[in-house]
Motif scaffolding. Sequence first.
Motif, short mmCIF file in Angstrom:
data_model
loop_
_atom_site.label_atom_id
_atom_site.label_comp_id
_atom_site.label_asym_id
_atom_site.label_seq_id
_atom_site.Cartn_x
_atom_site.Cartn_y
_atom_site.Cartn_z
N GLY A 151 0.85 -1.19 0.00
CA GLY A 151 0.00 0.00 0.00
C GLY A 151 0.88 1.23 0.00
O GLY A 151 2.12 1.13 -0.08
N CYS A 152 0.24 2.40 0.12
CA CYS A 152 1.01 3.66 0.13
C CYS A 152 1.96 3.68 1.32
O CYS A 152 1.56 3.39 2.45
CB CYS A 152 0.04 4.83 0.20
N SER A 153 3.22 4.00 1.09
CA SER A 153 4.21 3.98 2.17
C SER A 153 4.00 5.13 3.15
O SER A 153 4.51 5.09 4.27
CB SER A 153 5.63 4.04 1.59
N ALA A 154 3.22 6.15 2.77
CA ALA A 154 3.00 7.28 3.68
C ALA A 154 1.71 7.14 4.46
O ALA A 154 1.68 7.34 5.68
CB ALA A 154 3.01 8.59 2.89
N CYS A 155 0.60 6.79 3.80
CA CYS A 155 -0.69 6.77 4.50
C CYS A 155 -1.33 5.38 4.56
O CYS A 155 -2.35 5.19 5.21
CB CYS A 155 -1.67 7.75 3.84
N GLY A 156 -0.73 4.39 3.87
CA GLY A 156 -1.25 3.03 3.94
C GLY A 156 -2.40 2.75 2.98
O GLY A 156 -2.93 1.64 2.98
N LEU A 172 3.74 5.37 -3.38
CA LEU A 172 3.01 6.50 -2.83
C LEU A 172 1.68 6.57 -3.56
O LEU A 172 1.62 6.36 -4.79
CB LEU A 172 3.77 7.81 -3.04
N CYS A 173 0.61 6.85 -2.83
CA CYS A 173 -0.67 7.04 -3.50
C CYS A 173 -0.66 8.40 -4.20
O CYS A 173 0.23 9.22 -3.96
CB CYS A 173 -1.83 6.93 -2.51
N TYR A 174 -1.65 8.61 -5.03
CA TYR A 174 -1.70 9.85 -5.81
C TYR A 174 -1.69 11.07 -4.90
O TYR A 174 -0.99 12.06 -5.13
CB TYR A 174 -2.97 9.84 -6.68
N GLU A 175 -2.50 10.97 -3.84
CA GLU A 175 -2.65 12.07 -2.88
C GLU A 175 -1.33 12.41 -2.19
O GLU A 175 -0.89 13.55 -2.19
CB GLU A 175 -3.71 11.65 -1.84
N CYS A 176 -0.69 11.39 -1.61
CA CYS A 176 0.57 11.63 -0.88
C CYS A 176 1.66 12.11 -1.83
O CYS A 176 2.49 12.94 -1.47
CB CYS A 176 1.03 10.37 -0.16
N ASN A 177 1.65 11.57 -3.04
CA ASN A 177 2.66 11.99 -4.00
C ASN A 177 2.53 13.47 -4.34
O ASN A 177 3.52 14.17 -4.52
CB ASN A 177 2.57 11.14 -5.26
ZN LIG Z 1 -0.82 7.87 0.64
#
Ligand SMILES: [Zn+2]
Length: 258
Positions: A151-156, A172-177
């Motif tokens: 999953g996203c390494s920042a928010c899961g 990274l998900c789109y949002e975190c990126n």
């Molecule tokens: Zn994320």
Amino acid sequence: MLTKVQGLIIRTVDMKESDRLVTLFTKEKGLITAIAKGARSLRSRQMSSTIQFCYGNYVLYQKGDLYWIKESELIESFFDLRSDLERLALAQYLCEVLSYITVETEEETLLRLSLNSLYAIASGKYDIDLVKAAFEIRASSIIGFMPDVMGCSACGAKDGDFFLDIMDGSLLCYECNSHRPSETPQVSDLGESRIVSLLSASARVAMMYCVHAPLERLFSFRIPPEDMTLFTRSCEDYLLHHIERSFKTLDFYKEVKH
Ligand SMILES: [Zn+2]
């Protein structure tokens, strides 16, 4: 002294007279080069067990720095690979990759991965681009570059579109990126310091499956056709980046693939 090995012939070169130089990827010793004396002669018992893609038992003896094949026993010839140019080209690419990724202690796993992949390609039951991608990302994982695609390494986050960092294998998900401080990512631009590859939700799930699935079920997954390109391109970019080279056999595969 005699040495017994089990292995796959990944390359052959014709030598003087009717000798054949073979490169074996073995379970016991990784890569080995050996000479099969007289193997190109029609009378030779080794003629059919010392050609590319042969998997078998080989008895070797050492003379000087060289191994010589004394006896061989064919287990599988992968004959069906030769009936189709695309399959043949992909099998040659797999063999070339294998000649650059020996890792001590992982030879047996790499050999199993390769044999399973060759069986899958020869069988005609699978989309061979899917087999190629699964091989590439699993081989990367086995040699020490397992990507973390849970999953996203920042928010899961596990849904939505992702960016895979090809260099460190993180997501990274789109949002975190979009909250990253400096730059927008340079997609697959090898000249940039950060190399990322787009992964859709389905492509992420497929990649996660290929990294963790039991080897005997590695190709038993489906991916929607619209996600296939993102998936296959990411797997290829990932492997090539980590083994730091390109392959003529891969160029050839792309040429013949229609
Ligand atoms: Zn994320």
